[in-house]
Design an enzyme around this catalytic site. Structure first.
Site, mmCIF file in Angstrom:
data_model
loop_
_atom_site.group_PDB
_atom_site.id
_atom_site.type_symbol
_atom_site.label_atom_id
_atom_site.label_comp_id
_atom_site.label_asym_id
_atom_site.label_seq_id
_atom_site.Cartn_x
_atom_site.Cartn_y
_atom_site.Cartn_z
ATOM 1 N N ASP A 1 0.840 -1.205 0.000
ATOM 2 C CA ASP A 1 0.000 0.000 0.000
ATOM 3 C C ASP A 1 0.868 1.244 0.000
ATOM 4 O O ASP A 1 1.212 1.755 1.045
ATOM 5 C CB ASP A 1 -0.900 -0.018 1.241
ATOM 6 N N GLU B 1 -2.180 10.704 -0.386
ATOM 7 C CA GLU B 1 -3.443 9.949 -0.397
ATOM 8 C C GLU B 1 -3.799 9.506 1.003
ATOM 9 O O GLU B 1 -4.972 9.533 1.399
ATOM 10 C CB GLU B 1 -3.303 8.736 -1.320
ATOM 11 N N GLU B 2 -2.792 9.091 1.759
ATOM 12 C CA GLU B 2 -3.025 8.589 3.107
ATOM 13 C C GLU B 2 -3.477 9.684 4.068
ATOM 14 O O GLU B 2 -3.916 9.398 5.183
ATOM 15 C CB GLU B 2 -1.762 7.909 3.649
#
Length: 549
Positions: A326, A361-362
């Site tokens: 991820d 994004e996180e």
């Protein structure tokens, strides 16, 4: 999809499907077809559109059944799926791992590990003959400085476990509060609207802790109304049927502590509050501010600039680990495809392909949201579609294709044309006798800002912290009742955490579908341009890794 396909065997469990697919009817083709030209660096050029807008009917008429191939059918000329190898992808994953190991163990946005990842990606893109553009942006960040504490103080005492019984909501403020508790409009059953209306706080005692159930409105709305009523802290517990604590966000900083216990903990506290005398302690210690990060964007030099196929993957990890599954897997796959896409030549690249490596994004889809927001309307209208690849090699995963036709009835209904993208992926995998499952659009990854603007989207994922079902284990292998990725957002998300066989097959699908769309997007948008104004009905459940409501 189930209503649109025939001659296909269905596994009647959570949308698991194997068998043969057929093309979507023209009535389900999209409303979109745009593209863009070389973009991103805060603002983009405003080249005038060369293609007049077409009606939906015109787009449907432009569709040719042959535009949507059956899965295994090879495109004329080079086969991109054969050119992109696992060896290529693994080399990029190894580089990301080394970058994290040399920079504090992570590649999180705003840190040196991420900056080195950007440098690596831009270097590889240049070597592939592309011209990468680095788009800088700032984003709001939030962190816990020390661990939160949550305890029952009276009439009996009990301490709750962080990350098991409760978590702190993102953008919670700091504070150490011990106070009486007031339960706020808790429904007798079901989800309810606890804390969503000002009237829910009638008679609320100022200075007390508001005990609220998750449901209907956003956590931000519940916290704001509790604050206005004079609450000293807010406890938003999970709704019935949902396991674990509330992994949510308030979207922007708040001035007081907000935590999210599990439904089991919350329900017991409601009973105690109704008996009277319940006192709780809520302690949080947080920091927030703004940081800077970057997106990396690179276009193929040829292809229609008014019909851009945008393929994206987030490049950042969480601060707790290197983020190799991820989302090193998604970024490495796109980087490998970018390295071979010139082999398609002019005939295979009729449409411009844009590779996007998103930052932050996180932190809540910050990079992709900035990119879409910064584009002038004329450039948004040139983006034909968005492909998103997030976590392609979960060690206990399943091959999830985004539910573009909304056949499951769950999550967000994606823009017209998304069903055709789903069908392309399904046809490819089913042609290779590889099973697929439905993945819902719920705002969890970087497709969110695109579908909010009416841009068709699709892609693949293999699962994060959710548990694999028995039906999925029967089809895909692995262990039922265990997380798709037990190292999700953890220090152990390293190269050894990646299922390379699953990744390899998924990368083939990425390359195949991207090659098809580089040649024609007629199945998705009929070759026309459509309005890309914001969809007022877009109401995602998530903002990246965080729940919104």
């Amino acid at each position: 999809m189930r209503k649109l396909l025939t001659g296909r065997r269905l596994l009647m469990s959570r949308g698991l499907i194997v068998g043969t697919a057929v093309a979507l009817p023209a009535a389900f083709l999209t409303t979109a077809f745009l593209p863009a030209v070389s973009v991103p660096t805060g603002s983009a050029s405003t080249e005038s559109a060369s293609t007049a807008s077409m009606s939906t009917a015109s787009a449907a008429a432009a569709f040719r059944p042959g535009d949507l191939h059956l899965a295994g059918a090879a495109e004329a000329g080079p086969d991109l799926a054969a050119l992109v190898t696992l060896k290529d992808i693994k080399a990029h994953l190894t580089a990301f791992q080394k970058i994290a190991d040399s920079n504090g163990g992570d590649r999180a946005a705003g840190g040196t590990g991420y900056k080195m990842s950007v440098r690596y990606v831009t270097g590889r893109l240049r070597k592939a003959g592309l011209v990468p553009l680095v788009q800088k942006f700032t984003f709001p960040y939030w962190r816990e400085r020390t661990h939160a504490a949550f305890a029952r103080m009276a009439p009996s005492k009990e301490s709750y476990k962080r990350e098991v019984d409760f978590v702190t909501l993102a953008f919670s403020g700091s504070g150490d509060v011990t106070a009486p508790v007031t339960a706020v409009d808790i429904p007798a059953k079901g989800e309810g609207t606890s804390g969503c209306e000002a009237g829910d706080f009638k008679g609320f005692t100022r200075g007390s802790i508001a005990l609220i159930q998750r449901g209907t409105c956003t956590f931000a709305a519940k916290a704001a109304k509790a604050r206005a009523a004079g609450a000293s802290a807010v406890v938003i517990f999970n709704k019935p049927g949902e396991k674990g604590p509330v992994e949510g966000t308030l979207s922007k900083p708040t001035a007081f502590p907000v935590i999210g216990p599990s439904h089991k903990v919350g329900a017991s506290l409601v009973k105690a509050a109704r008996k009277g005398g319940l006192r709780l302690r809520v302690k949080t210690d947080t920091a927030h501010g703004r940081r800077s990060s970057e997106n990396v964007i690179a276009d193929t030099p040829g292809g229609r600039a008014d019909n851009v196929v945008l393929a994206g993957a987030h490049l950042d990890s969480v601060p707790d680990g290197p983020g190799i599954n991820d989302n090193g897997t998604g970024a490495a796959t796109l980087l490998a495809v970018a390295g071979k896409i010139d082999k398609l030549g002019g005939a295979g690249l009729r449409n411009r392909v844009r590779f996007a490596f998103w930052g932050a994004e996180e932190e809540g889809l910050r990079g992709s949201a900035h990119y879409v927001r910064s584009l002038p309307a004329a450039q948004r209208e040139r983006i034909a579609l968005n492909l998103n690849f997030d976590m392609l090699g979960s060690p206990n995963g399943r091959r999830g294709v985004y539910d573009g036709d909304h056949s499951t009835g769950t999550g967000t209904a994606a823009p017209a044309g998304s069903g055709a993208i789903e069908s392309l992926f399904r046809q490819y995998f089913e042609g290779r006798r590889l099973p697929v499952a439905e993945s819902q659009f719920n705002g969890r990854s970087d497709y969110g800002p695109f579908i909010e603007r009416g841009i068709p989207a699709g892609g693949i994922d293999t699962g994060a912290e959710e548990l694999k079902t028995a039906a999925e284990a029967k089809v895909f292998g692995g262990k039922a009742g265990k997380a798709y990725d037990p190292c999700y957002h953890a220090k152990c998300d390293r190269l050894k955490n990646v299922d390379l066989k699953l990744l390899d097959g998924n990368a083939d699908g990425v390359a195949h579908v991207l090659q098809h769309l580089a040649r024609t997007t007629s199945a998705v948008n009929g070759g026309s341009r459509f309005d890309r104004s914001q969809d007022p009905s877009y109401d995602p459940l998530r903002q990246g890794p965080y729940l919104l409501r």
